[in-house]
Every structure is written in structure tokens, then in C-alpha cells.
Design a protein around this motif. Structure first.
Motif, PDB file in Angstrom:
ATOM      1  N   VAL A 146       0.878  -1.176   0.000  1.00 47.48           N
ATOM      2  CA  VAL A 146       0.000   0.000   0.000  1.00 47.48           C
ATOM      3  C   VAL A 146       0.911   1.219   0.000  1.00 47.48           C
ATOM      4  CG1 VAL A 146      -1.760   1.307   1.245  1.00 47.48           C
ATOM      5  CG2 VAL A 146      -1.843  -1.202   1.223  1.00 47.48           C
ATOM      6  N   GLN A 183     -13.038   7.244   5.740  1.00 46.80           N
ATOM      7  CA  GLN A 183     -12.312   6.734   4.580  1.00 46.80           C
ATOM      8  C   GLN A 183     -10.804   6.818   4.791  1.00 46.80           C
ATOM      9  OE1 GLN A 183     -13.526   8.515   0.883  1.00 46.80           O
ATOM     10  NE2 GLN A 183     -12.132   7.267  -0.354  1.00 46.80           N
ATOM     11  N   LEU A 213      -9.695   4.294   7.392  1.00 44.69           N
ATOM     12  CA  LEU A 213      -9.590   2.962   6.809  1.00 44.69           C
ATOM     13  C   LEU A 213      -8.300   2.821   6.006  1.00 44.69           C
ATOM     14  CD1 LEU A 213     -10.806   0.185   6.198  1.00 44.69           C
ATOM     15  CD2 LEU A 213     -12.030   1.234   4.268  1.00 44.69           C
ATOM     16  N   ALA A 214      -7.933   3.858   5.268  1.00 39.45           N
ATOM     17  CA  ALA A 214      -6.693   3.829   4.485  1.00 39.45           C
ATOM     18  C   ALA A 214      -5.482   3.660   5.396  1.00 39.45           C
ATOM     19  CB  ALA A 214      -6.571   5.112   3.661  1.00 39.45           C
ATOM     20  N   CYS A 215      -5.517   4.296   6.550  1.00 34.49           N
ATOM     21  CA  CYS A 215      -4.417   4.171   7.504  1.00 34.49           C
ATOM     22  C   CYS A 215      -4.323   2.760   8.058  1.00 34.49           C
ATOM     23  CB  CYS A 215      -4.589   5.174   8.654  1.00 34.49           C
ATOM     24  SG  CYS A 215      -4.357   6.904   8.169  1.00 34.49           S
ATOM     25  N   ARG A 216      -5.459   2.167   8.359  1.00 34.76           N
ATOM     26  CA  ARG A 216      -5.452   0.794   8.877  1.00 34.76           C
ATOM     27  C   ARG A 216      -4.936  -0.185   7.818  1.00 34.76           C
ATOM     28  NH1 ARG A 216     -10.331   2.396  11.309  1.00 34.76           N
ATOM     29  NH2 ARG A 216     -11.590   1.423   9.662  1.00 34.76           N
ATOM     30  N   LYS A 217      -5.372  -0.004   6.584  1.00 36.39           N
ATOM     31  CA  LYS A 217      -4.918  -0.884   5.502  1.00 36.39           C
ATOM     32  C   LYS A 217      -3.416  -0.751   5.284  1.00 36.39           C
ATOM     33  CE  LYS A 217      -9.195  -1.322   2.810  1.00 36.39           C
ATOM     34  NZ  LYS A 217      -9.849  -1.027   1.509  1.00 36.39           N
ATOM     35  N   PHE A 218      -2.935   0.488   5.350  1.00 36.06           N
ATOM     36  CA  PHE A 218      -1.504   0.705   5.176  1.00 36.06           C
ATOM     37  C   PHE A 218      -0.722  -0.031   6.256  1.00 36.06           C
ATOM     38  CE2 PHE A 218       2.345   2.957   6.471  1.00 36.06           C
ATOM     39  CZ  PHE A 218       3.049   3.009   5.294  1.00 36.06           C
ATOM     40  N   GLU A 246      -1.619  -2.534   8.227  1.00 33.97           N
ATOM     41  CA  GLU A 246      -1.760  -3.990   8.149  1.00 33.97           C
ATOM     42  C   GLU A 246      -0.874  -4.571   7.045  1.00 33.97           C
ATOM     43  OE1 GLU A 246      -5.912  -4.519   7.584  1.00 33.97           O
ATOM     44  OE2 GLU A 246      -6.444  -4.028   9.668  1.00 33.97           O
ATOM     45  N   ALA A 247      -0.890  -3.911   5.884  1.00 35.91           N
ATOM     46  CA  ALA A 247      -0.075  -4.379   4.770  1.00 35.91           C
ATOM     47  C   ALA A 247       1.408  -4.215   5.066  1.00 35.91           C
ATOM     48  CB  ALA A 247      -0.449  -3.616   3.499  1.00 35.91           C
TER      49      ALA A 247
END
Length: 322
Positions: free
Chosen positions: A52, A210, A213-218, A220-221
Motif C-alpha cells: 500500500v 475513509q 480505513l486507508a491508515c489501517r490498511k496501510f 496492516e499491509a
């Protein structure tokens, strides 16, 4: 007659045996260890790229400008009173903000894409020293900016807090992008991880789900990528276990020459400097010195700096390494 023939046969057998022994001995002291699946499958040594991208967290990182000079000025501010910055990072209060003016310079560089902080003088971080003043100073500046943002957020100054969180994330992104060594990469990834957590929490509380969520995805990835792609290889370069040193010598030689990611070449070259003293096989000790001399002529100044540091490492200095 038969006695003479038998004697000649025995003599010939001895000569052949001696020749085979010499060939074997020469091979044993001149051929480096074979590679393992770590380098043979090529999955771990490729170019580093986060799954990400950082702009998913801070989209404003878009100005095609090198921010190195801004960060150097921030470091100059830090170096005037490093103890004040270290104290603020640990337990600073709002009233102490005037003691750490360098953090606001980080904000000035937030939207810049890159910062060539060490390429002009790679020996600042491409070495065996445990302390790297410039990199350590940037870490402290980032910690201070993070602390200041949390204090301002508690005081209701959420816009200023977000600016500081983004500045920390952006600094981490630039360290990640330059990544001459694993220590620099790790500092950058750590800054981005901590700042992304704070940006996400502040975004969530302000209703920007939104971005949260982008921060969490970053994160986690990033966490999975570090565990699966980075740490397995870094353990080879940093391990002090003799079994690991011996098992992966061939991989280290390969990465020093051929890794497509320059940072892994640097780490492998620095490992070769240690191999001059701790490799179990004579061939690996000799091969390390031979390859390092070749790499000291490499056209890339960062590779040359790593090779020079590895060649200059003394046995006394090696004994103090951890």
C-alpha cells in the motif's frame, strides 16, 4: 620385472592421489560456499515496494522537490540542544514547545517527494557504528513532532496536530525511499507506522472514516510485508549465530554482487566484512576479501562506501560488534 612394474604402479597411484588431493584442497580454499533457496528462488531479494503506497495515507506528498536541505536545517536546530529535544520526546508539555523549534521545519517538507539525506556522504550511515548521529537526530525530531501533535490534539488544536502527524509520516516516507541501509529503512517504516496510527485515530474522531480505513490498511499491509519479505533476509545479515553465518555464506556473496535492491547489497557487503573474521571456511574468508576489493571499485558511491567500511574493519573493532 614384475616388481618394477608394481613399483611404478604404486608410484603412479601416489602421484595421482596427490594431484587429486591438491585439486580438492585448492577447491576447498578457493571456492566460496554454495547458495541456498533464500537466494535461488529470488523472492526475498527483489526491489522493496510497500503493497500500500504511502500516498494512500498522506496524499499531499506530491511536490517534486528534494527536501534534504530543510531536514538538515532541522538537524542543526536539534544539534544546538539535543537534550531539550530528547526530554521533550519523553515527557514534554505544551509550554515546552518553544524548546523544540526544529519540529516545525519538518512541516515545511511534508509535501516533498524525496530527500537525499545521505547519498552525498553515505559513510554517515553505511558503517559498523552503533550510533549514527544524523539518523538518530531525525528519529528524535520525529518523536518530538509526534509528541507535540498529541499535546495539541488534546488541547483541541486538531489541524495543527494533523500537520505534525503528516510531517512525521512524510519524513518516514523519505527515509524509506532513500534506504541506504536497513537501519534507515527501519527508521522510516517505524515513523510511518506510528504516524499512520495517529492520523487514522484523528481522522476517525473527526468523521473521516475513509482516511481512517486507508491508515489501517496501510499499517496492516506494512506489518505483513515486513514480516514476510524483509525480516527473513535481514536476519541473515544481522545474525551472530555461527550456524546461520555458515549456512548462508553463499547467499551473502550472491546478494553482495547481484541483489536488485541496493540496500540488500549494502547489508550483504557489510556482512562480508564480518566474514573476513568469522566465516568457518577459509574459502569464504578469502573470498570475502577478494570480492570486497572488487566492489571498492564499483561505480555506485554507496556500494564503494560499504566495501571500504568492510575492508577497513579491524579484528579489534570486529570483536566489539554486536
Amino acid at each position: 620385472m614384475w616388481g618394477n612394474a608394481l613399483g611404478w604402479c604404486i608410484s603412479l597411484a601416489m602421484v595421482v592421489g596427490t594431484a587429486i588431493g591438491l585439486v580438492w584442497l585448492n577447491d576447498a580454499v578457493s571456492t566460496v560456499s554454495p547458495r541456498t533457496r533464500i537466494s535461488l528462488d529470488g523472492k526475498l531479494a527483489g526491489a522493496i515496494e510497500l503493497p500500500v503506497p504511502p500516498v494512500a495515507v498522506v496524499p499531499s506528498i506530491s511536490r517534486n522537490t528534494d527536501a534534504a536541505d530543510v531536514y538538515r536545517k532541522a538537524l542543526e536546530q536539534y544539534q544546538q540542544d539535543p537534550l531539550a529535544y530528547e526530554k521533550f520526546a519523553r515527557s514534554g508539555l505544551l509550554r515546552d514547545l518553544e524548546d523544540v523549534p526544529g519540529i516545525w521545519m519538518l512541516v515545511q517538507a511534508s509535501d516533498c517527494i524525496q530527500a537525499r539525506l545521505f547519498e552525498a556522504d553515505p559513510s554517515q550511515i553505511v558503517n559498523y557504528r552503533s550510533e549514527r548521529p544524523a539518523l538518530d537526530g531525525l528519529r528524535t525530531l520525529g518523536a518530538c513532532a509526534r509528541r507535540a501533535g498529541q499535546l495539541l490534539q488534546r488541547d483541541g488544536q486538531t489541524e495543527e496536530a494533523m500537520r505534525l502527524y503528516e510531517a512525521v509520516f512524510s519524513l518516514g516516507d523519505k527515509l524509506y525511499r532513500e534506504r541506504l541501509t536497513y537501519a534507515q529503512l527501519d527508521a522510516g517504516l517505524t515513523m510511518m507506522a506510528e504516524a499512520a496510527t495517529l492520523i487514522g485515530a484523528l481522522s476517525e474522531s473527526s468523521g473521516d472514516t475513509q482516511r481512517a480505513l486507508a491508515c489501517r490498511k496501510f499499517n496492516e499491509a506494512r506489518k505483513a510485508y515486513v514480516a514476510e519479505q524483509l525480516l527473513p533476509l535481514q536476519r541473515i545479515f544481522s545474525s551472530l549465530e555461527q550456524t546461520v553465518i555458515d549456512r548462508h555464506a553463499g547467499d551473502v556473496f550472491y546478494f553482495a554482487r547481484h541483489a536488485p535492491e541496493r540496500m540488500w547489497r549494502v547489508e550483504a557487503i557489510l556482512k562480508l566484512g564480518r566474514y573476513r573474521f568469522n566465516a568457518d571456511r577459509v574459502a569464504d574468508q578469502r573470498g570475502a576479501t577478494k570480492l570486497l576489493k572488487q566492489l571498492s571499485q564499483d561505480p555506485d558511491p554507496v556500494i564503494r562506501a560499504a566495501a571500504d567500511a568492510a575492508l577497513k574493519l579491524t579484528v579489534q573493532e570486529y570483536r566489539w560488534l554486536r
